[in-house]
Design an enzyme around this catalytic site. Sequence first.
Site, mmCIF file in Angstrom:
data_model
loop_
_atom_site.group_PDB
_atom_site.id
_atom_site.type_symbol
_atom_site.label_atom_id
_atom_site.label_comp_id
_atom_site.label_asym_id
_atom_site.label_seq_id
_atom_site.Cartn_x
_atom_site.Cartn_y
_atom_site.Cartn_z
ATOM 1 N N TRP B 325 -23.377 -13.386 3.704
ATOM 2 C CA TRP B 325 -23.141 -14.449 4.688
ATOM 3 C C TRP B 325 -24.214 -15.532 4.554
ATOM 4 C CZ3 TRP B 325 -26.122 -16.489 8.611
ATOM 5 C CH2 TRP B 325 -25.452 -17.287 9.549
ATOM 6 N N HIS B 326 -25.454 -15.086 4.205
ATOM 7 C CA HIS B 326 -26.557 -16.047 4.146
ATOM 8 C C HIS B 326 -26.466 -16.980 2.953
ATOM 9 C CE1 HIS B 326 -28.325 -13.371 7.134
ATOM 10 N NE2 HIS B 326 -29.055 -14.414 7.478
ATOM 11 N N GLY B 327 -25.805 -16.566 1.894
ATOM 12 C CA GLY B 327 -25.718 -17.459 0.747
ATOM 13 C C GLY B 327 -24.857 -16.857 -0.337
ATOM 14 N N PHE B 471 -26.555 -22.204 5.307
ATOM 15 C CA PHE B 471 -25.791 -20.962 5.449
ATOM 16 C C PHE B 471 -24.578 -21.222 6.307
ATOM 17 C CE2 PHE B 471 -30.325 -19.288 5.331
ATOM 18 C CZ PHE B 471 -30.358 -19.380 3.964
#
Lengths: 345, 471
Positions: B325-327, B471
């Site tokens: 989800w963060h990258g 993000f």
Amino acid sequence: MQLKTSLLLAFVLALLALVSWEVYLRSQGRVPDLSDDKNLWARERAKVDQLGREDVILTGSSRVLFDVQIYEWEKLTGRQPLQLASPGSSPLPIFRDLVRNTDFTGTIVVGVTEGLFFSTTFPEARPWSRPQTKVDHYRDRTYAQRLNFALSLPFQNNLALVSINEEEWSDDTNLKALLGRIQIGNRTGEEPFPPFNNFACADNNRNTRMSARTVNDTAFAGPVQRVWLAVGRSRRDPEKEATMAYFLEDAQKFKARGGNLILVRCPSSGMLAAGEAMGFPREAFWDELVSQSGARAYHYKDYDALSHFECPEWSHLSGPDADVFTREWVSILQQDNALITAKAQ
Amino acid sequence: MLFNSLGFLVFFALVLAYYYTPVFSWISKKRMLLLTSYLFYGLWNPPLILLLWISTMVDWITGNKLAVEQNQRRRNLWLALSMVVNLGFLAFFKYGNFLLENFVWLAGLAGWEYQPRPMDIILPMGISFYTFQTMSYTIDLYRRKIEPARTFLDFALYVTFFPQLVAGPIVRAHDLISQFYEQKKATVNQFIWGAFLLTLGLFEKVVLADTLLSGTSDDVFSAGKPLHILDAWTGTLAFAGQIFFDFAGYSSCAIGIAMMLGITLGDNFLYPYGSIGFSEFWRRWHISLSSWLKDYLYIPLGGNRFGPSRMYIALMLTMLLGGLWHGAAWTFVAWGFLHGIYLVIERLLKRYVKVDINWWNGALLALFTFFLVNLTWVFFRAEDFASAGIMLQSMLYWHPEGAKILGHFDIIKVLTISALLFASHYYMRHHTLMMLAKNIHPWILGVVWASMLFLMAIAQSAGEQFIYFQF
């Protein structure tokens, strides 16, 4: 909680601290200064679409920025040139942007400082990435960024404490720069880079003049001279063929659509000029560029009226000298019919 | 629009002026909030407002259908529509290039030299945040946990509310939509405390993250060569501080701005670096995301209802997806994987080892947790696995002759901030900022507040984006 008391106290103390800081900076000779950054450049770049065939765009590196005074030019020609030169930069990315992304058919002046012009075409190298960042910012800037820039102008123009420059001068007074000046020993073992103090002053039209202190105080100009020598020592071998081919492709394209291309080599002096003459022999670089591009070209050494100047920090002219240089050069351009005029058209 | 910009100050002043003008009705104020939220977003890239509108329309329609539909098959289809649209946007805009790169890599392994044209996809700011927020609304309606929003205006404002639109906190429908039903107005104390939180958040971002820490972190992580252990640790600690101050700073701003409008947003960070263990860390770090992942991923995957093995699998999957989800990069997956492993080990240990936590052994365990968290940040910050490997080796003293690239002052600065950060987080584990503010003299609070304002003014942010925007 007595939050009202805290808020009032915070407001009063912060205001007092900021006023004191402003007064202190002014007592140290600081004056409000506009940051010549990508926002200001992009605002000028946006004017290209309104320009006509008689207009002139100045590109190149810092020498064109300092040495060509746009108001002097305007007095003589009746038209103010658009200043798009970028300090410490190869002129190639900006020239390509003007050739490929506009249909401008007036005059483009390209300043040639050999150490930058022939330096590189590698996108990550600083002489390239720096102007390319400006070009990219013009294309990509958001409405929020435009708004922020417009709102920042009154603060930049009126407060000495606003000191955030793209150049990251050694004598900036923002918090990062103040902390960056603290040195404890030399852990890395590297020779420290000489302090690179701000010697420029730009206005809203990017007309840039050397500060009076640089002209009058040799102790202030000295470290700037040492910066040029350090930069020269760390310079990589020029990429002559690649840069020349890149430029010539755009030059041909620009001329083919009727554009007027002028090359200019502005003055340098002292050890820097000697180093440039050794590192970039005129016949191998400037003469070849002029010959291959077929552009009108003006080297300061070829004209008595342009060759008698002494640069206080070896690379740029003082404000008054820049006025004279501009007047003399524009006169030469007019004598040569090098500029497009309504009459000529 | 960035909170740390002059444009936002003008924008917010105008919003407040309208909001607190008595002649306007509550509906007109909500309309103004919605329009200004679109303006807030659109000043970055106007066409991408379309995505927001589509997401809003789809979840409004599916939500209303789910509220009345009794047929389970149709309910599943309405939910699927919302998931496909929202996750489809996320997959295309955020993971399109990543998926293509991996496809090309797999094709290469199979002997097919496929060279697609680059897609040049723009990542819409905050898409991960608002997508998760709208999805939670639809899923909660599907589960019959909430009532649908009373009006479209309330729902659209829930999706778009500018303080938390682009970087959270990810707010649940039942926590926010109902606040829009009645007229909201901050009390004087709420308003001033909100302004204090806004100042604190901007101070964390502009002074601590951008001015004091980011340069050191950038220097170390861009070195591209083995470093001396002290440089490697200093760079990693600088990043640990930078990302906390950057993101927690944004959350403080969002909470403070909402509070100035009389609207309450929940905490998103509760002194995470003082955590003892990783379960606690994830109850304190990016709380709105970790609770979202727990409710909408970990529990549906089985949670702890089907025995330890299934629980560990659910935990690992949740953390791997949380990492992603963060990258859109495998380094983020590795970051999530490490956190998953830490959580699994911690749960195993807790089954067999009982420790009575007191102040001292708690401090040691918190320090050990902080040490392990820092190892994970290497994967989060490094450009690729090769850089992360060199950095970890340097941190573990595999390169005694590694390069010294930082000056003494940089090291002292970062280590001092890191020590203060850890100590303050450990102290604040059982306190709140409000409690602290109540217990100090108002003059001290005023001096602290003034110092933050002054330092922010002379730091002069160049309008750096918040890290979590990407993000």
